[in-house]
Design an enzyme around this catalytic site. Structure first.
Site, short mmCIF file in Angstrom:
data_model
loop_
_atom_site.label_atom_id
_atom_site.label_comp_id
_atom_site.label_asym_id
_atom_site.label_seq_id
_atom_site.Cartn_x
_atom_site.Cartn_y
_atom_site.Cartn_z
N ARG A 54 27.87 25.14 5.72
CA ARG A 54 28.88 24.32 6.41
C ARG A 54 29.75 23.58 5.39
O ARG A 54 30.94 23.35 5.62
CB ARG A 54 28.20 23.33 7.38
CG ARG A 54 29.17 22.36 8.02
CD ARG A 54 28.69 21.80 9.35
NE ARG A 54 27.30 21.41 9.37
CZ ARG A 54 26.81 20.32 8.78
NH1 ARG A 54 27.60 19.49 8.13
NH2 ARG A 54 25.51 20.04 8.86
N TYR A 106 53.86 21.77 18.38
CA TYR A 106 52.83 22.54 19.07
C TYR A 106 52.18 21.64 20.13
O TYR A 106 51.63 20.59 19.81
CB TYR A 106 51.81 23.08 18.07
CG TYR A 106 50.66 23.75 18.77
CD1 TYR A 106 50.88 24.82 19.62
CD2 TYR A 106 49.36 23.29 18.61
CE1 TYR A 106 49.85 25.42 20.30
CE2 TYR A 106 48.32 23.89 19.29
CZ TYR A 106 48.57 24.94 20.13
OH TYR A 106 47.55 25.53 20.82
N ASP A 175 53.22 21.30 9.32
CA ASP A 175 52.73 22.50 10.00
C ASP A 175 53.75 23.60 9.71
O ASP A 175 54.85 23.61 10.26
CB ASP A 175 52.60 22.25 11.51
CG ASP A 175 52.07 23.47 12.26
OD1 ASP A 175 52.14 24.59 11.71
OD2 ASP A 175 51.60 23.31 13.41
N LYS A 200 47.80 32.86 13.28
CA LYS A 200 49.11 33.48 13.49
C LYS A 200 49.44 34.43 12.34
O LYS A 200 48.76 35.41 12.15
CB LYS A 200 50.16 32.39 13.68
CG LYS A 200 49.72 31.23 14.57
CD LYS A 200 49.36 31.66 15.98
CE LYS A 200 49.13 30.45 16.86
NZ LYS A 200 48.15 30.59 17.90
C1 LIG Z 1 52.69 25.94 15.31
C2 LIG Z 1 51.25 25.90 15.69
N1 LIG Z 1 50.46 24.97 15.12
C3 LIG Z 1 49.15 24.89 15.44
C4 LIG Z 1 48.57 25.73 16.37
C5 LIG Z 1 47.11 25.61 16.69
O1 LIG Z 1 46.42 26.65 16.08
P1 LIG Z 1 45.06 27.28 16.63
O2 LIG Z 1 45.38 27.94 17.93
O3 LIG Z 1 44.68 28.24 15.55
O4 LIG Z 1 44.10 26.16 16.79
C6 LIG Z 1 49.36 26.69 16.98
C7 LIG Z 1 48.76 27.60 18.00
O5 LIG Z 1 49.44 28.18 18.81
C8 LIG Z 1 50.73 26.78 16.64
O6 LIG Z 1 51.54 27.68 17.22
#
Ligand SMILES: Cc1ncc(COP(=O)(O)O)c(C=O)c1O
Length: 377
Positions: A54, A106, A175, A200
């Site tokens: 972990r 998001y 992000d 993604k």
């Molecule tokens: C721009 C963006 N940031 C964060 C996330 C969250 O990621 P995860 O689904 O891998 O937890 C997403 C998921 O769709 C996303 O599109």
């Protein structure tokens, strides 16, 4: 593990997953380490520096080194999901601490920040002036940027916002899931941390849920994040780590092809009489275009949104008539996806109800366009 020390381009290093060779077998694909625990020596030490998976699984090594290289960072951490990575950054703040985040971002992270995080979060538009006004010098601890931002693709000036945030004593995390390291390097623009939903583009095949953080420097804040990951336990398994490395080997050709198709589709759709608006940073008409030209190098990403003439029902009906595009959430895979975002994001969403989000994959662009045209007619 034998490492490749050559100063090669990121494309080359990605294709060879840093050129790591397993010393024992000479395998070009390093073995999967599944052990959760590591033997303690007779003198009570851990000779390989590991005690428990972990905290420090060897499965993390290659994806973390590769992601750190791609972002030009000092170090990286992999997580069980993008949300695990993002929330870990916010969990380092104390309840009541002030943070600034975009209004368009998001949705699940926005939802958690607004309703459950116990933080004092000011949500702002993507303009630098809005960040300036929201910052409280000496009190704001963290500025969160998402650029281009889901699902309207607002572009934020990382360099200008980072300078403002640092002057106010706040850290900056970006992000960069949609921009990808292929088009934007937030750390070089002054950000302190980069976050990816590795689910993604980094993985790229819609078969791994994972996340990552990358640091500009290894300081005490980064060490605390590392410890917090181990405490919260949001780590990826060894098989996910292996798949992530496999996906990143083709990151550059996948993302460049998908972005070229996205630009082509955005231009063609803009001329279609049944499309009210196309949102894509690569279009000169898009409000953030000039900034995107400065900040994104070699492409504008493979995400776009269309606003459908006729409103919400017409948008949902259009998605229903598509044959090639898959009606599904998520983005960044090799297959193209379409989604009516307002149905997902709920009443607090800034997303217009006539909007369909398109994640462009690597299929033939004429096939993708023909499917949209038949669905529109
Ligand atoms: C721009 C963006 N940031 C964060 C996330 C969250 O990621 P995860 O689904 O891998 O937890 C997403 C998921 O769709 C996303 O599109």
């Amino acid at each position: 593990m034998q490492k490749n020390d050559n100063a090669c381009s990121p494309e080359t290093l990605a294709a060879q997953a840093l050129g790591w060779i397993d010393e024992q077998t000479r395998a070009v694909v390093p073995p999967l380490h599944v052990s959760t625990t590591f033997e303690r020596a007779a003198d009570n030490s851990f000779q390989a520096g590991r005690s428990y998976a972990r905290a420090d699984s060897p499965a993390f090594n290659q994806p973390e080194a590769l992601i750190a290289m791609l972002e030009d960072g000092a170090d990286a951490l992999v997580f069980a999901s993008g949300m695990a990575a993002a929330t870990c950054v916010f969990h380092l703040l104390a309840p009541g601490d002030h943070a600034v985040a975009p209004r368009v971002m998001y949705w699940a992270l926005r939802d958690w920040l607004a309703k459950s995080s116990q933080l004092d979060v000011t949500f702002v538009d993507a303009e630098v002036e809005a960040f300036r006004q929201a910052l409280i010098p000496g009190r704001t601890r963290l500025v969160w940027i998402e650029t281009p931002a889901n699902p309207l693709w607002d572009v934020t000036d990382i360099e200008a916002v980072s300078a403002l945030a640092h002057r106010a004593g706040a850290r900056v995390a970006v992000d960069s899931t949609v921009a990808t390291p292929v088009f934007t390097r937030p750390l070089a623009l002054g950000a302190d941390l980069v976050m990816h939903s590795a689910t993604k583009y980094l993985n790229g095949h819609s078969d791994v849920v994972a996340g990552a953080l990358v640091a500009r420097e290894i300081d005490s804040h980064w060490q605390r994040l590392k410890t917090l990951r181990a405490h919260l336990g949001g780590i990826p398994g060894p098989f996910e780590c292996y798949l992530l490395v496999r996906g990143m080997r083709t990151l550059f050709p996948r993302v460049r092809l998908a972005a070229a198709s996205a630009l082509e589709l955005a231009q063609r759709l803009q001329a279609h009489p049944k499309i009210a608006q196309v949102l894509y940073p690569g279009l000169p008409e898009f409000p953030g275009h000039e900034l995107a030209v400065r900040q994104m190098h070699g492409g504008f990403g493979a995400m776009l949104s269309i606003r459908v003439g006729g409103g919400e029902n017409a948008a949902i009906a259009l998605a229903a008539r598509l044959r090639l595009w898959k009606r599904a959430t998520s983005l960044g895979g090799v297959e193209s996806l379409v989604e009516h975002r307002a149905s997902v994001e709920g009443p607090d969403s800034p997303c217009p109800r006539d909007l369909l989000r398109l994640s462009v994959g690597i299929e033939n662009v004429d096939d993708l366009y023909a499917d949209l045209v038949q669905a529109l007619s």
